[in-house]
Scaffold this motif. Sequence first.
Motif, mmCIF file in Angstrom:
data_model
loop_
_atom_site.group_PDB
_atom_site.id
_atom_site.type_symbol
_atom_site.label_atom_id
_atom_site.label_comp_id
_atom_site.label_asym_id
_atom_site.label_seq_id
_atom_site.Cartn_x
_atom_site.Cartn_y
_atom_site.Cartn_z
ATOM 1 N N LEU A 1 0.829 -1.273 0.089
ATOM 2 C CA LEU A 1 0.014 -0.072 -0.161
ATOM 3 C C LEU A 1 0.842 1.133 -0.123
ATOM 4 O O LEU A 1 1.787 1.317 0.953
ATOM 5 N N GLY A 2 0.650 2.175 -1.002
ATOM 6 C CA GLY A 2 1.733 3.278 -1.087
ATOM 7 C C GLY A 2 0.841 4.507 -0.934
ATOM 8 O O GLY A 2 -0.305 4.507 -0.064
ATOM 9 N N ALA A 3 1.587 5.454 -1.122
ATOM 10 C CA ALA A 3 1.073 6.901 -0.726
ATOM 11 C C ALA A 3 -0.302 7.072 -1.411
ATOM 12 O O ALA A 3 -0.587 6.660 -2.420
ATOM 13 N N GLU A 4 -1.037 8.039 -0.931
ATOM 14 C CA GLU A 4 -2.507 8.325 -1.366
ATOM 15 C C GLU A 4 -3.299 6.930 -1.279
ATOM 16 O O GLU A 4 -4.196 7.151 -2.091
ATOM 17 N N GLY A 5 -2.814 5.848 -0.768
ATOM 18 C CA GLY A 5 -3.924 4.932 -1.026
ATOM 19 C C GLY A 5 -3.855 4.120 -2.038
ATOM 20 O O GLY A 5 -4.539 3.438 -2.487
ATOM 21 N N ARG A 6 -2.565 4.177 -2.831
ATOM 22 C CA ARG A 6 -2.370 3.562 -4.143
ATOM 23 C C ARG A 6 -2.108 2.078 -3.869
ATOM 24 O O ARG A 6 -1.323 1.894 -2.745
ATOM 25 N N VAL A 7 -2.431 0.820 -4.331
ATOM 26 C CA VAL A 7 -1.971 -0.474 -4.164
ATOM 27 C C VAL A 7 -1.363 -0.836 -5.316
ATOM 28 O O VAL A 7 -1.493 -0.687 -6.410
ATOM 29 N N TRP A 8 0.122 -1.542 -4.832
ATOM 30 C CA TRP A 8 0.913 -2.254 -5.602
ATOM 31 C C TRP A 8 1.103 -3.499 -5.377
ATOM 32 O O TRP A 8 1.095 -3.924 -4.210
ATOM 33 N N THR A 9 1.122 -4.397 -6.316
ATOM 34 C CA THR A 9 1.313 -5.690 -6.316
ATOM 35 C C THR A 9 2.241 -6.115 -6.996
ATOM 36 O O THR A 9 2.723 -5.805 -8.172
ATOM 37 N N TRP A 10 2.752 -7.732 -6.699
ATOM 38 C CA TRP A 10 3.913 -8.267 -7.669
ATOM 39 C C TRP A 10 3.939 -9.518 -6.958
ATOM 40 O O TRP A 10 3.383 -9.906 -5.757
ATOM 41 N N GLY A 11 4.581 -10.576 -7.743
ATOM 42 C CA GLY A 11 4.687 -11.753 -7.480
ATOM 43 C C GLY A 11 4.107 -12.721 -8.355
ATOM 44 O O GLY A 11 3.829 -12.472 -9.570
ATOM 45 N N TRP A 12 3.517 -13.951 -7.913
ATOM 46 C CA TRP A 12 3.021 -14.860 -8.832
ATOM 47 C C TRP A 12 1.463 -14.420 -9.083
ATOM 48 O O TRP A 12 0.572 -14.165 -8.093
ATOM 49 N N GLY A 13 1.250 -14.208 -10.400
ATOM 50 C CA GLY A 13 -0.367 -13.867 -10.687
ATOM 51 C C GLY A 13 -1.369 -14.996 -11.321
ATOM 52 O O GLY A 13 -2.309 -14.541 -11.845
ATOM 53 N N ARG A 14 -0.953 -16.067 -11.075
ATOM 54 C CA ARG A 14 -1.652 -17.318 -11.932
ATOM 55 C C ARG A 14 -3.399 -17.226 -11.800
ATOM 56 O O ARG A 14 -3.968 -17.411 -12.779
ATOM 57 N N TYR A 15 -3.739 -16.816 -10.477
ATOM 58 C CA TYR A 15 -5.030 -16.698 -10.402
ATOM 59 C C TYR A 15 -5.643 -15.354 -10.445
ATOM 60 O O TYR A 15 -6.869 -15.149 -9.824
ATOM 61 N N GLY A 16 -4.869 -14.384 -10.977
ATOM 62 C CA GLY A 16 -5.448 -12.967 -10.760
ATOM 63 C C GLY A 16 -5.336 -12.442 -9.540
ATOM 64 O O GLY A 16 -5.757 -11.218 -9.333
ATOM 65 N N GLN A 17 -4.636 -12.918 -8.502
ATOM 66 C CA GLN A 17 -4.592 -12.336 -7.253
ATOM 67 C C GLN A 17 -3.995 -10.956 -7.246
ATOM 68 O O GLN A 17 -3.611 -10.196 -5.997
ATOM 69 N N LEU A 18 -2.921 -10.669 -8.526
ATOM 70 C CA LEU A 18 -2.301 -9.284 -8.423
ATOM 71 C C LEU A 18 -3.215 -8.279 -8.683
ATOM 72 O O LEU A 18 -2.930 -7.044 -8.607
ATOM 73 N N GLY A 19 -4.531 -8.531 -9.407
ATOM 74 C CA GLY A 19 -5.150 -7.402 -9.709
ATOM 75 C C GLY A 19 -5.150 -6.618 -11.122
ATOM 76 O O GLY A 19 -5.886 -5.693 -11.233
ATOM 77 N N HIS A 20 -4.406 -7.195 -12.101
ATOM 78 C CA HIS A 20 -4.139 -6.439 -13.154
ATOM 79 C C HIS A 20 -4.954 -6.927 -14.314
ATOM 80 O O HIS A 20 -4.382 -6.672 -15.583
ATOM 81 N N ASN A 21 -6.095 -7.590 -13.935
ATOM 82 C CA ASN A 21 -6.836 -8.119 -15.079
ATOM 83 C C ASN A 21 -6.208 -9.032 -16.017
ATOM 84 O O ASN A 21 -6.448 -9.058 -17.475
ATOM 85 N N ASP A 22 -5.440 -9.898 -15.649
ATOM 86 C CA ASP A 22 -4.502 -10.934 -16.232
ATOM 87 C C ASP A 22 -4.011 -11.794 -15.257
ATOM 88 O O ASP A 22 -4.001 -11.673 -13.860
ATOM 89 N N THR A 23 -3.367 -12.904 -15.538
ATOM 90 C CA THR A 23 -2.703 -14.030 -14.909
ATOM 91 C C THR A 23 -1.061 -13.750 -14.905
ATOM 92 O O THR A 23 -0.606 -14.690 -14.632
ATOM 93 N N LYS A 24 -0.501 -12.659 -15.376
ATOM 94 C CA LYS A 24 0.914 -12.569 -15.457
ATOM 95 C C LYS A 24 1.504 -12.574 -14.148
ATOM 96 O O LYS A 24 0.992 -11.748 -13.352
ATOM 97 N N ASP A 25 2.713 -13.094 -14.097
ATOM 98 C CA ASP A 25 3.458 -12.813 -12.818
ATOM 99 C C ASP A 25 4.294 -11.568 -12.992
ATOM 100 O O ASP A 25 4.313 -10.950 -14.220
ATOM 101 N N ARG A 26 4.403 -10.747 -11.916
ATOM 102 C CA ARG A 26 5.091 -9.520 -11.920
ATOM 103 C C ARG A 26 6.304 -9.434 -10.962
ATOM 104 O O ARG A 26 6.213 -9.827 -9.579
ATOM 105 N N LEU A 27 7.580 -9.389 -11.365
ATOM 106 C CA LEU A 27 8.652 -9.167 -10.906
ATOM 107 C C LEU A 27 9.208 -8.009 -10.204
ATOM 108 O O LEU A 27 10.099 -8.223 -9.305
ATOM 109 N N VAL A 28 8.497 -6.802 -10.483
ATOM 110 C CA VAL A 28 8.676 -5.825 -9.550
ATOM 111 C C VAL A 28 7.084 -5.110 -9.278
ATOM 112 O O VAL A 28 6.216 -5.377 -9.846
#
Length: 141
Positions: A1-28
Motif C-alpha cells: 500500500l503506497g502513498a495516497e492509498g495506491r495499491v501496488w502488487t507483485w509476485g505470482w499472478g496465476r489466479y489474478g491475485q495481483l489484480g491487473h486483469n490478467d494472470t501474469k507474474d510481476r517481478l517488480v
Amino acid sequence: LGAEGRVWTWGWGRYGQLGHNDTKDRLVPSLLVGKALGGAAAVLVAAGEYHTVAVTIEGELWVWGHGAWGQLGLDDKATRLAPTLVEAGTAFGGLQVLTVTCGCFHTLAVTKEGTLWTFGKGENGVLGHNDLNNRLVPTRI
C-alpha cells in the motif's frame, strides 16, 4: 500500500491475485491503475494464498483472485482478475468495513460497528459458525 492509498502488487499472478486483469507474474511492484478500487484510496490490503482484498477510505471491500471456496464473498466460486466490489448493502447489511484479514482460503471482515463477518472455506471450523460449511457470501458471526 503506497502513498495516497495506491495499491501496488507483485509476485505470482496465476489466479489474478495481483489484480491487473490478467494472470501474469510481476517481478517488480506494479501499480493497480485507473479506477481499480472505484477511484477510492485504499487504507488496508490483505492477501490469502491466492486472493487479495482491500478496504477503501469509504469502508468498501474490494476483492480479486481465486474464488473457488467463496473467499471473495461474491456468491460464486469464480476467479476475478481485477478488483471487484463486494456490495455492502447486501453483504454487510449496509455497514462499512473497517478491517479485513485473509487465511489461505477464507476472509474475515469487521465493520465500523464491530460486527464480524466471515466467508470462504469452512474447513476445520475456521469461519466460526459452529460448522464446517463453506460460505460464498459474508456471513455474520
